[in-house]
Design an enzyme around this catalytic site. Structure first.
Site, short mmCIF file in Angstrom:
data_model
loop_
_atom_site.label_atom_id
_atom_site.label_comp_id
_atom_site.label_asym_id
_atom_site.label_seq_id
_atom_site.Cartn_x
_atom_site.Cartn_y
_atom_site.Cartn_z
N ARG A 15 -62.23 60.59 -71.10
CA ARG A 15 -60.15 60.81 -72.29
C ARG A 15 -60.67 62.18 -72.06
NH1 ARG A 15 -63.27 58.29 -77.45
NH2 ARG A 15 -64.91 59.28 -76.77
N GLU A 485 -66.72 52.59 -94.48
CA GLU A 485 -66.90 53.05 -93.04
C GLU A 485 -67.06 53.24 -92.64
OE1 GLU A 485 -63.90 49.94 -91.11
OE2 GLU A 485 -63.27 49.24 -93.35
N TRP A 562 -59.81 41.80 -78.96
CA TRP A 562 -59.92 43.17 -78.98
C TRP A 562 -60.90 43.46 -78.36
CZ3 TRP A 562 -58.02 46.11 -84.07
CH2 TRP A 562 -56.40 45.91 -83.90
N HIS A 643 -55.56 41.73 -93.09
CA HIS A 643 -54.69 42.78 -92.92
C HIS A 643 -53.45 42.49 -91.43
CE1 HIS A 643 -53.04 47.08 -92.55
NE2 HIS A 643 -53.60 46.20 -91.40
N ASP A 658 -50.38 30.02 -94.10
CA ASP A 658 -51.43 29.01 -93.67
C ASP A 658 -53.42 29.01 -93.59
OD1 ASP A 658 -51.72 26.48 -93.60
OD2 ASP A 658 -51.59 26.19 -91.53
N HIS A 696 -50.54 56.70 -89.21
CA HIS A 696 -50.56 57.64 -88.02
C HIS A 696 -49.32 58.04 -86.98
CE1 HIS A 696 -51.31 52.62 -87.55
NE2 HIS A 696 -52.36 53.20 -86.38
#
Length: 756
Positions: A15, A485, A562, A643, A658, A696
């Site tokens: 990264r 979290e 994911w 969400h 639904d 974001h």
């Protein structure tokens, strides 16, 4: 047999681009230092491909943030509000991606959406009244020359004209057809410049061609490319598609003077049938997508050779290609020291896929490819078995009945019961769940994994952070709280690590958007829950306040979408297994007096087939029931939230209703509240929380801005149904901007509340 890649990962095996970009955003490095990091990565990636004998190496697949945003900037599609900031080109680019708040002004970022059926996000190009589409940038040309100077021949890659115009957003009254001429001229100018530079090929990515196309779409496509291809000169043009088949435009692709056509033979269900039925032009090269660019399992050489043999009888010129860009898989298994060789031999990340191309090239060069040692080694792998089953899990899924997928009582009755119980004010305020993952939070997790602190020390740190978070939420006046979290590395990886049947990596990072990378778990076998995953921290948070505290879970469809899924069982079967495991957690939370439980399905749309005719039978028929299975066993008083974010949900809004949740929150700040009209059109019954500001972006919304957004919502949504929240979790944001934004959110809600 030649080989080709559609694209390669760009953030770096560890990264490097992410960390350099974030340092640049903070002002810790200069723009020149950022560019040097980018150049080092590009050259390193080209060398890797060159060393493995890739014949068609892509350039311009690199991006600081997003390839479609790069394309927009290349063609001067930069809205006036960003140009007015007077920033340098790279800062303007980042302002479009991230928003800008500073001395030069205050602007929001462009809208962001999911890239077809992946977890990658693209920036939506915005064509405003000031836009003149023309070749204005040089990035594509510069990177082609950069490779050439390093003795690497590349095929420049560019989002195609049709996909660009179809994905763009236009000023009211305008549409794609209004920009055909200038767009075609801009692309023609690219070809002219590449001719001057001596390029051999250019790859124009047209994934929009694998979706449902109208007659008008085909006319638009033909108009664009009739002009573009007239300028190609000596440059050969590859029309590259992926993520499906081109059944609606196969004959148009054959009739236009493309030199190559890239077709996905893995996700393209009808691709082989189309080639057999209509043939393939002798004057074109078929770039056959046979190596999976989206999953991490080894290529089955028997299947690939069988397909190649079939195609050899149809196409005169054949090139082996990836099915899509390798952007969607991690870099290399070399970074995975913790995985055993017995496990790693089943996987192929980006670098290993390069090795697969090299091996396939060698195998296919033999008169009898099936007799080669490389083929036999691969055959042994796929003829063997690996442990993946769990008889208890399989028995549970086999005994499910229709009643397990239905919650009682019905929503209207539950809503009245919950309103009487919680007595929340109008426009109740909450957040989506996560709070900033600061350096000390990450250090605590890393120290525990490394073994330098005890489990008790690790937990105590998290308890202290939870107490601080609850106190601050209480202090600013949020109505429904969350625990923050702090124990979670990622909303999917955390649950994968807590469930049996997953395996995990150390550095298998995949770009989600910009500098945001995720490390998807791998579904290795049948999924089950052996212990509670969230109860302890949620119950502790609940003990600190008299206000409701949401239990926070990730839903089964998102966990599956994911993750890297198994290929030996169906997605439906995996989803139901995960749903049963999360259902156990839901019931445990309820038993521990957690009265509001949020089950996030952020990725619900992600695996939705790209053709509408396939939606129900192939996906929604099991994805929606999998969510219902998770919460169907709770009491009427327990309020279920979910969400969703950064996808187009308007066309499946009835299916979302639904799901039978009690409250749904979703992204709306970047999409200009467009989904609200769809909600009203279908008589949506679920209470809703459209995101009132964009998390974001680092900018802090003002109270007046938030109030204006709420009043716009109230023009279309009954105030008794409306919740107030950010558009997504806050883990990636800084502490100062987070609390300032939330204070403004609460203040705005209170002031609007007084007008009701």
């Amino acid at each position: 047999m030649k080989t080709s890649l559609i694209g390669y990962p760009r953030v770096g095996s560890l990264r490097e681009l992410k960390f350099a970009s974030e340092k640049y955003f903070k002002g810790d490095i200069t723009i020149d230092e950022l560019h040097r990091t980018a150049a080092d990565l590009r050259i390193r990636h080209w060398r890797r491909q060159q060393e493995n004998g890739i014949d068609f190496i892509p350039s311009n697949d690199f991006s600081f943030y997003d390839g479609l945003l790069d394309t927009a900037c290349l063609f001067n599609i930069i809205p006036e509000r960003y140009q007015a900031l007077g920033l340098n080109p790279l800062e303007t680019y980042f302002a479009m991606a991230r928003g800008y708040q500073g001395e030069q002004g205050d602007v929001k970022a462009l809208a962001m959406k999911k890239w077809f059926n992946t977890n990658y996000h693209y920036m939506v190009p915005e064509v405003d009244d000031s836009t003149t589409i023309r070749l204005a940038g040089t990035k594509l040309l510069d990177e082609f020359l950069e490779a050439k100077q390093n003795n690497i021949t590349t095929k420049p890659v560019l989002i195609g004209a049709f996909t660009l115009l179809k994905l763009a957003k236009y000023t009211e009254g305008k549409q794609a057809d209004d920009f055909v001429h200038e767009t075609a001229e801009a692309y023609a100018n690219v070809l002219t410049r590449l001719n001057e530079l001596g390029a051999e090929w250019i790859q124009l990515d047209e994934p929009k061609l694998v979706t449902d196309l109208t007659k008008e779409d085909l006319v638009l496509f033909t108009k664009l490319y009739s002009r573009i291809l007239s300028a190609k000169g000596n440059v050969k043009v590859l029309a590259q598609t992926y993520f499906g088949d081109v059944r609606d435009c196969y004959q148009e692709l054959q009739s236009l003077p493309f030199d190559g056509i890239g077709i996905d033979f893995l996700e393209g269900k009808q691709s082989l049938e189309l080639v057999r039925k209509y043939g393939f032009s002798d004057d074109k090269v078929l770039f056959a997508g046979v190596v999976n660019g989206k999953n991490i399992w080894r290529n089955n050489y028997h299947n690939t050779l069988t397909l190649v043999q079939k195609l050899n009888g149809q196409a005169k010129q054949l090139v082996l290609s990836s099915s899509c860009s390798l952007l969607h898989v991690p870099y290399s298994l070399q970074n995975e020291a913790a995985l055993s060789d017995g496990i790693k031999r089943y996987f192929a990340f980006a670098e290993e896929k390069l090795h697969e191309f090299a091996e396939l090239k060698k195998i296919l060069s033999h008169a009898d490819p099936y007799s080669t040692e490389l083929y036999r080694q691969n055959e042994v792998l796929f003829d063997g078995t690996r442990f993946a089953g769990n008889e208890t899990v399989q028995a549970r899924t086999a005994t499910l009945t229709d009643a397990d997928f239905k919650r009682l009582p019905a929503f209207v009755e539950r809503e009245a019961i919950q309103n009487a119980k919680f007595k929340l004010p109008p426009l109740p305020t909450t957040t989506i769940g996560s709070f900033p993952q600061t350096a000390d939070v990450r250090a605590n997790r890393f120290s525990f994994k490394k073994g330098s602190i005890t489990a008790e020390q690790y937990k105590q740190f998290n308890f202290d952070k939870i107490a601080e978070c609850i106190a601050l939420q209480d202090e600013i006046g949020l109505d429904v709280l969350v625990h923050g979290e702090y124990e979670r590395n990622d909303m999917v990886e955390y649950f994968g690590e807590s469930l049996d049947g997953f395996i995990f990596t150390e550095n298998a990072w995949v770009q989600s958007y910009g500098t945001r990378c995720v490390k998807p778990p791998i579904v290795w076998g049948d999924i089950s829950r052996s212990r509670p995953m969230t109860v302890e921290y949620s119950a502790y948070a609940k003990s600190l306040t008299s206000k409701p505290v949401k239990g926070m879970l990730t839903g089964p469809v998102t966990i599956l979408n994911w993750s890297f899924p198994r290929e030996d069982i169906s997605l439906k079967d995996s989803a139901i297994q995960i749903a049963l495991a999360i259902r156990e957690e839901v019931l445990d939370l309820e038993a521990n007096h957690i009265e509001i439980i949020q089950i996030d399905e952020a990725a619900l749309r992600e695996k939705l087939p790209l053709r509408q005719s396939d939606w129900q039978a192939e996906y929604l028929s099991w994805a929606i029931p999998a969510f219902r299975l998770v919460h169907s066993g709770v009491q009427a008083e327990t309020q279920i939230h979910t969400h969703m974010c950064y996808s187009q949900f308007s066309d499946i809004i009835r299916d979302i209703d639904d799901m039978d949740a009690d409250v749904i929150t979703f992204e709306a700040s970047r999409s200009d509240l467009a989904i609200i009209d769809a909600i009203n059109a279908c008589g949506f019954q679920t209470e809703v929380g459209p995101g009132v500001y964009d998390i974001h972006s680092p900018r802090i919304p003002s109270v007046d801005e938030l109030k204006q957004g709420l009043f716009r919502m109230l023009d279309k949504i009954d105030g008794a149904k409306l919740w107030v929240n950010p558009d997504c979790g806050l883990k990636t944001r800084g502490v100062t901007e987070t609390w300032a934004s939330l204070r403004h959110l609460v203040q705005a809600a209170k002031e609007v509340r007084e007008t009701l």
